[in-house]
Write an enzyme that holds these catalytic residues in place. Structure first.
Site, mmCIF file in Angstrom:
data_model
loop_
_atom_site.group_PDB
_atom_site.id
_atom_site.type_symbol
_atom_site.label_atom_id
_atom_site.label_comp_id
_atom_site.label_asym_id
_atom_site.label_seq_id
_atom_site.Cartn_x
_atom_site.Cartn_y
_atom_site.Cartn_z
ATOM 1 N N CYS A 31 -4.105 -1.475 -2.150
ATOM 2 C CA CYS A 31 -4.319 -0.036 -2.277
ATOM 3 C C CYS A 31 -5.200 0.150 -3.509
ATOM 4 O O CYS A 31 -4.849 -0.318 -4.602
ATOM 5 C CB CYS A 31 -2.976 0.659 -2.462
ATOM 6 N N CYS A 37 -10.939 2.650 -0.296
ATOM 7 C CA CYS A 37 -9.565 3.019 0.057
ATOM 8 C C CYS A 37 -9.229 2.213 1.290
ATOM 9 O O CYS A 37 -10.039 2.146 2.220
ATOM 10 C CB CYS A 37 -9.472 4.514 0.359
ATOM 11 N N HIS A 42 -7.355 2.702 3.655
ATOM 12 C CA HIS A 42 -7.228 3.454 4.905
ATOM 13 C C HIS A 42 -8.589 3.614 5.603
ATOM 14 O O HIS A 42 -8.647 3.827 6.812
ATOM 15 C CB HIS A 42 -6.677 4.860 4.640
ATOM 16 N N ASP A 84 0.872 -1.180 0.000
ATOM 17 C CA ASP A 84 0.000 0.000 0.000
ATOM 18 C C ASP A 84 0.906 1.226 0.000
ATOM 19 O O ASP A 84 2.121 1.123 0.229
ATOM 20 C CB ASP A 84 -0.880 -0.015 1.267
ATOM 21 N N SER A 85 0.283 2.378 -0.200
ATOM 22 C CA SER A 85 1.046 3.620 -0.123
ATOM 23 C C SER A 85 1.493 3.913 1.306
ATOM 24 O O SER A 85 2.362 4.755 1.518
ATOM 25 C CB SER A 85 0.186 4.776 -0.619
ATOM 26 N N GLU A 119 -3.219 8.715 8.461
ATOM 27 C CA GLU A 119 -1.749 8.740 8.504
ATOM 28 C C GLU A 119 -1.262 9.716 9.584
ATOM 29 O O GLU A 119 -0.338 9.426 10.331
ATOM 30 C CB GLU A 119 -1.167 9.135 7.135
HETATM 31 N N1 DGL Z 1 -4.757 3.233 0.752
HETATM 32 C C1 DGL Z 1 -4.840 3.884 -0.535
HETATM 33 C C2 DGL Z 1 -6.039 3.324 -1.307
HETATM 34 O O1 DGL Z 1 -6.562 2.269 -0.988
HETATM 35 C C3 DGL Z 1 -4.950 5.375 -0.546
HETATM 36 C C4 DGL Z 1 -4.037 6.203 0.226
HETATM 37 C C5 DGL Z 1 -3.314 7.225 -0.611
HETATM 38 O O2 DGL Z 1 -3.906 8.226 -1.077
HETATM 39 O O3 DGL Z 1 -2.124 7.012 -0.774
HETATM 40 O O4 DGL Z 1 -6.464 3.935 -2.269
#
Ligand code: DGL
Length: 299
Positions: free
Chosen positions: A75, A202, A204, A12-13, A154
């Protein structure tokens, strides 16, 4: 090591993909996991698709070097931008989180109106509406970008006070008036549209699911792609005969491009549900060089 006992690569990011890694560790307790959080370059959401695609190829090349047997792009933004590129580039199977989330939403909706909360990149890609319409062309889809949710997760989880594990374990970390307000504002465009199912598009966002649920109200079902992705992973491993052996002692390894590995470790432990004992630091320059070396361009 027998092929079956090799780890599953998950990335993931940043921290969000740990919601998927956690679901995998619960559903498939014999599987080892190698997780990468590209925290230094997080968020991916506001970035150009071509740039995210490049990052996906770089992290994919890193995981390939770690001899993973499977890659889960945990992600949505990275899935939307680069799943196909990575599937063509790697020899191991690669799955993303969008198709499983879309399928769960189509199955769950009764009003046939689905809302999608995601990053700007995922919304702009149109990946969710097309995945949903591949399954049921008659389902109405309303997308809403909520980049501030990524920022909240985050920032809150890596702020100084969160370095106290006891405080982190009290899941009140997101029970704050500023978070509640931001979530209410974020979901407002999905209200009063007959939507009965909302996809957390997402990885997150499941961390804010309590707040999102409260803001959307009882009549709306929330679908998180973590469990669905996990189901697809389990089915694929089983069909391929690639499930880890029942006596495999799983190992969980974590790596991040973050400059603050301590914060990543503490926040990661909170999300993953186990201590992240050792975290490897990855230099972004090394990732860049690795992808150049692999010369995956055009694959
Ligand atoms: N966790 C990432 C997703 O599922 C998004 C977070 C980001 O913007 O880097 O899209």
């Amino acid at each position: 090591m027998p092929n079956n006992d090799k780890p599953i690569g998950v990335f993931d990011s940043g921290l969000g993909g740990l919601t998927v890694a956690r679901a995998i560790s619960h559903a498939l307790p014999h599987e080892s996991i190698t997780y990468v959080g590209d925290t230094k370059r997080c968020p991916y959401g506001p970035r150009d698709q071509a740039e995210v695609r490049l990052f996906v190829r770089q992290v994919g090349a890193w995981l390939e070097r770690r001899d993973v047997k499977f890659v889960v792009v945990a992600c949505n933004t990275a899935t939307a931008a680069g799943l196909d590129v990575l599937q063509r580039a790697l020899d191991v199977p690669v799955i993303g989180v969008i198709e499983p989330g879309a399928r769960a939403a189509v199955q769950a909706t009764r009003t046939r109106r689905v809302g999608v909360l995601a990053t700007q990149g995922s919304v702009d890609s149109g990946a969710y509406p097309s995945a949903i319409h591949m399954l049921d062309a008659g389902v109405g889809v309303t997308q809403q970008a909520a980049p501030v949710f990524v920022d909240i997760v985050e920032r809150k989880l890596t702020s100084g006070e969160c370095l106290h594990k006891e405080w982190m374990r009290d899941r009140g970390v997101f029970d704050a008036p500023d978070v509640r307000l931001a979530v209410e504002q974020g979901v407002a465009p999905l209200m009063n549209r007959g939507i009965d199912t909302v996809v957390l598009g997402c990885t997150h966002f499941p961390l804010l699911s309590r707040q999102i649920r409260a803001a959307l109200g009882d009549g709306v079902r929330i679908v998180s792609s973590a469990e669905e992705t996990c189901r697809e992973l389990a089915e694929t491993l089983e069909r391929r005969g690639d499930l880890a052996s029942a006596d495999n002692e799983p190992t969980y390894r974590f790596a991040s491009t973050s400059d603050d590995i301590t914060s990543f470790a503490v926040a990661g432990s909170f999300i993953f549900g186990h201590d992240l004992d050792s975290i490897e630091h990855i230099d972004v320059e090394d990732l860049e060089a690795l992808a150049d070396e692999r010369d995956m361009e055009g694959n």
